[in-house]
Design a protein around this motif. Structure first.
Motif, PDB file in Angstrom:
ATOM      1  N   GLU A   1       0.716  -0.942   0.003  1.00  0.00           N
ATOM      2  CA  GLU A   1       0.068   0.072  -0.126  1.00  0.00           C
ATOM      3  C   GLU A   1       0.737   1.390  -0.073  1.00  0.00           C
ATOM      4  OE1 GLU A   1      -2.956  -0.185  -0.725  1.00  0.00           O
ATOM      5  OE2 GLU A   1      -3.630  -2.078   0.203  1.00  0.00           O
ATOM      6  N   PHE A   2       1.945   1.202   0.921  1.00  0.00           N
ATOM      7  CA  PHE A   2       2.960   2.488   0.889  1.00  0.00           C
ATOM      8  C   PHE A   2       3.580   2.622  -0.474  1.00  0.00           C
ATOM      9  CE2 PHE A   2       6.217   5.084   1.954  1.00  0.00           C
ATOM     10  CZ  PHE A   2       5.521   6.054   2.855  1.00  0.00           C
ATOM     11  N   VAL A   3       4.145   1.544  -1.194  1.00  0.00           N
ATOM     12  CA  VAL A   3       4.545   1.617  -2.526  1.00  0.00           C
ATOM     13  C   VAL A   3       3.574   2.254  -3.532  1.00  0.00           C
ATOM     14  CG1 VAL A   3       5.689   0.639  -4.419  1.00  0.00           C
ATOM     15  CG2 VAL A   3       6.566   0.025  -2.019  1.00  0.00           C
ATOM     16  N   LEU A   4       2.579   1.778  -3.398  1.00  0.00           N
ATOM     17  CA  LEU A   4       1.571   2.054  -4.444  1.00  0.00           C
ATOM     18  C   LEU A   4       1.089   3.623  -4.087  1.00  0.00           C
ATOM     19  CD1 LEU A   4      -0.475   1.725  -6.858  1.00  0.00           C
ATOM     20  CD2 LEU A   4      -2.087   0.716  -5.249  1.00  0.00           C
ATOM     21  N   TYR A   5       0.896   4.040  -2.841  1.00  0.00           N
ATOM     22  CA  TYR A   5       0.614   5.238  -2.457  1.00  0.00           C
ATOM     23  C   TYR A   5       1.855   6.310  -3.069  1.00  0.00           C
ATOM     24  CZ  TYR A   5       1.018   9.642   0.534  1.00  0.00           C
ATOM     25  OH  TYR A   5       1.205  10.838   0.925  1.00  0.00           O
ATOM     26  N   THR A   6       2.979   6.065  -2.718  1.00  0.00           N
ATOM     27  CA  THR A   6       4.229   6.811  -3.363  1.00  0.00           C
ATOM     28  C   THR A   6       4.137   6.791  -4.857  1.00  0.00           C
ATOM     29  OG1 THR A   6       5.286   6.144  -1.504  1.00  0.00           O
ATOM     30  CG2 THR A   6       6.590   6.614  -3.244  1.00  0.00           C
ATOM     31  N   LYS A   7       3.704   5.577  -5.613  1.00  0.00           N
ATOM     32  CA  LYS A   7       3.952   5.897  -7.040  1.00  0.00           C
ATOM     33  C   LYS A   7       2.836   6.606  -7.637  1.00  0.00           C
ATOM     34  CE  LYS A   7       4.707   1.839  -9.087  1.00  0.00           C
ATOM     35  NZ  LYS A   7       4.810   0.291  -9.391  1.00  0.00           N
ATOM     36  N   THR A   8       1.556   6.676  -7.005  1.00  0.00           N
ATOM     37  CA  THR A   8       0.328   7.382  -7.161  1.00  0.00           C
ATOM     38  C   THR A   8       0.656   8.855  -7.003  1.00  0.00           C
ATOM     39  OG1 THR A   8      -0.989   5.342  -6.636  1.00  0.00           O
ATOM     40  CG2 THR A   8      -2.059   7.822  -6.803  1.00  0.00           C
ATOM     41  N   ARG A   9       1.474   9.213  -5.852  1.00  0.00           N
ATOM     42  CA  ARG A   9       1.898  10.589  -5.407  1.00  0.00           C
ATOM     43  C   ARG A   9       2.695  11.060  -6.655  1.00  0.00           C
ATOM     44  NH1 ARG A   9       1.144  15.033  -1.837  1.00  0.00           N
ATOM     45  NH2 ARG A   9       0.745  14.010   0.186  1.00  0.00           N
ATOM     46  N   LYS A  10       3.798  10.112  -7.029  1.00  0.00           N
ATOM     47  CA  LYS A  10       4.779  10.528  -8.276  1.00  0.00           C
ATOM     48  C   LYS A  10       3.699  10.669  -9.517  1.00  0.00           C
ATOM     49  CE  LYS A  10       8.542   8.796 -11.104  1.00  0.00           C
ATOM     50  NZ  LYS A  10       9.241   7.880 -11.504  1.00  0.00           N
ATOM     51  N   ALA A  11       2.711  10.159  -9.735  1.00  0.00           N
ATOM     52  CA  ALA A  11       2.004  10.233 -10.981  1.00  0.00           C
ATOM     53  C   ALA A  11       1.426  11.918 -10.776  1.00  0.00           C
ATOM     54  CB  ALA A  11       0.820   9.229 -10.936  1.00  0.00           C
ATOM     55  N   HIS A  12       0.898  11.863  -9.655  1.00  0.00           N
ATOM     56  CA  HIS A  12       0.007  13.290  -9.361  1.00  0.00           C
ATOM     57  C   HIS A  12       1.149  14.573  -9.592  1.00  0.00           C
ATOM     58  CE1 HIS A  12      -2.114  16.550  -7.064  1.00  0.00           C
ATOM     59  NE2 HIS A  12      -0.708  16.720  -6.445  1.00  0.00           N
ATOM     60  N   TRP A  13       2.400  14.224  -8.957  1.00  0.00           N
ATOM     61  CA  TRP A  13       3.430  15.327  -9.261  1.00  0.00           C
ATOM     62  C   TRP A  13       3.847  15.468 -10.474  1.00  0.00           C
ATOM     63  CZ3 TRP A  13       6.358  13.176  -4.465  1.00  0.00           C
ATOM     64  CH2 TRP A  13       5.906  13.719  -3.269  1.00  0.00           C
ATOM     65  N   CYS A  14       3.978  14.338 -11.332  1.00  0.00           N
ATOM     66  CA  CYS A  14       5.043  14.118 -12.582  1.00  0.00           C
ATOM     67  C   CYS A  14       4.147  14.306 -13.834  1.00  0.00           C
ATOM     68  CB  CYS A  14       5.760  13.148 -12.568  1.00  0.00           C
ATOM     69  SG  CYS A  14       6.805  13.324 -11.161  1.00  0.00           S
ATOM     70  N   VAL A  15       2.653  13.812 -13.630  1.00  0.00           N
ATOM     71  CA  VAL A  15       2.017  13.770 -15.007  1.00  0.00           C
ATOM     72  C   VAL A  15       2.076  15.115 -15.850  1.00  0.00           C
ATOM     73  CG1 VAL A  15      -0.250  14.554 -13.912  1.00  0.00           C
ATOM     74  CG2 VAL A  15       0.056  12.961 -15.895  1.00  0.00           C
ATOM     75  N   THR A  16       2.261  14.984 -17.311  1.00  0.00           N
ATOM     76  CA  THR A  16       2.089  16.033 -17.970  1.00  0.00           C
ATOM     77  C   THR A  16       1.239  15.545 -19.408  1.00  0.00           C
ATOM     78  OG1 THR A  16       4.116  15.020 -19.335  1.00  0.00           O
ATOM     79  CG2 THR A  16       4.682  16.510 -17.583  1.00  0.00           C
ATOM     80  N   GLY A  17       1.181  16.785 -20.176  1.00  0.00           N
ATOM     81  CA  GLY A  17       0.367  16.517 -21.382  1.00  0.00           C
ATOM     82  C   GLY A  17      -1.022  17.360 -21.219  1.00  0.00           C
ATOM     83  N   ALA A  18      -1.923  17.376 -22.309  1.00  0.00           N
ATOM     84  CA  ALA A  18      -3.107  18.070 -22.569  1.00  0.00           C
ATOM     85  C   ALA A  18      -3.957  17.917 -21.387  1.00  0.00           C
ATOM     86  CB  ALA A  18      -3.743  17.834 -23.832  1.00  0.00           C
ATOM     87  N   ASP A  19      -3.950  16.657 -20.804  1.00  0.00           N
ATOM     88  CA  ASP A  19      -4.967  16.220 -19.874  1.00  0.00           C
ATOM     89  C   ASP A  19      -4.208  16.585 -18.358  1.00  0.00           C
ATOM     90  OD1 ASP A  19      -3.234  14.288 -19.814  1.00  0.00           O
ATOM     91  OD2 ASP A  19      -4.663  12.428 -19.785  1.00  0.00           O
ATOM     92  N   PHE A  20      -3.350  17.262 -18.279  1.00  0.00           N
ATOM     93  CA  PHE A  20      -2.567  17.317 -16.813  1.00  0.00           C
ATOM     94  C   PHE A  20      -3.482  17.769 -15.848  1.00  0.00           C
ATOM     95  CE2 PHE A  20      -1.276  20.425 -14.028  1.00  0.00           C
ATOM     96  CZ  PHE A  20      -0.378  19.851 -13.125  1.00  0.00           C
ATOM     97  N   HIS A  21      -4.306  18.648 -15.887  1.00  0.00           N
ATOM     98  CA  HIS A  21      -4.894  19.077 -14.879  1.00  0.00           C
ATOM     99  C   HIS A  21      -6.286  18.108 -14.164  1.00  0.00           C
ATOM    100  CE1 HIS A  21      -8.109  21.565 -12.311  1.00  0.00           C
ATOM    101  NE2 HIS A  21      -6.950  21.980 -12.095  1.00  0.00           N
ATOM    102  N   SER A  22      -6.768  17.690 -15.161  1.00  0.00           N
ATOM    103  CA  SER A  22      -8.017  16.595 -14.776  1.00  0.00           C
ATOM    104  C   SER A  22      -7.088  15.401 -14.263  1.00  0.00           C
ATOM    105  CB  SER A  22      -8.736  16.221 -15.874  1.00  0.00           C
ATOM    106  OG  SER A  22      -8.032  15.202 -16.859  1.00  0.00           O
ATOM    107  N   LYS A  23      -6.004  14.874 -14.695  1.00  0.00           N
ATOM    108  CA  LYS A  23      -5.332  13.825 -14.030  1.00  0.00           C
ATOM    109  C   LYS A  23      -4.645  14.300 -12.774  1.00  0.00           C
ATOM    110  CE  LYS A  23      -6.725  11.081 -17.414  1.00  0.00           C
ATOM    111  NZ  LYS A  23      -7.757  11.673 -17.785  1.00  0.00           N
TER     112      LYS A  23
END
Length: 158
Positions: free
Chosen positions: A26-48
């Motif tokens: 759960e902690f590793v998945l939490y961290t990976k999801t945090r990373k996605a939140h911080w690092c996502v880029t693209g035209a759908d950035f805000h919604s993602k």
């Protein structure tokens, strides 16, 4: 003081160890999801960005409740990154691209992996260890991951 809750001491230790592995996942998945939140880029950035924030918020709550379940059984949860990386069956991923589809596919695979692990072990808590409480807790956790996986999967449907 030892927990005197009607479950043998050695069973409590085994359940706590098993829950420690779940906590690590759960902690590793939490961290990976945090990373996605911080690092996502693209035209759908805000919604993602907002979507991943909602997901990591749910995972943060899960991390806390798993650790508290371990404490309620009279044991201490693993609580270091080193311990989590030894106990988890998930992998850390290094991404070259930070696109939302890539993050979603990776996170979905992790949720499904956790779901399979939970489903394979749910009856053991009640039957082998005589711990219906943990079995019930894992059922609820499984349902939460099913919904989170569905939300991720829906982003991949065309």
């Amino acid at each position: 003081m030892k927990a005197s809750i009607g479950i043998k001491e050695n069973y409590l230790a085994e359940v706590a160890h098993s829950l420690g592995k779940i906590l690590a996942d759960e902690f590793v998945l939490y961290t990976k999801t945090r990373k996605a939140h911080w690092c996502v880029t693209g035209a759908d950035f805000h919604s993602k960005h907002l979507f991943f924030e909602a997901q990591y918020g749910q995972l943060e709550e899960i991390v806390d409740t798993v650790a508290e379940r371990i404490r309620s059984l009279g044991h201490f949860p693993p609580a270091t990154l080193k311990e989590y990386l030894v106990l988890t069956h998930l992998t850390e991923q290094s991404r070259e691209k930070n696109d939302s589809i890539g993050f979603i596919k990776e996170l979905l695979a992790d949720h499904e992996s956790i779901l399979i692990h939970l489903r394979e072990n749910i009856n053991g808590y009640a039957q082998a260890f005589r711990d219906a409480g943990t079995s019930d807790y894992i059922t609820g956790l499984m349902e939460t991951h099913e919904k989170m996986a569905w939300m991720l999967r829906a982003h991949l449907e065309q």
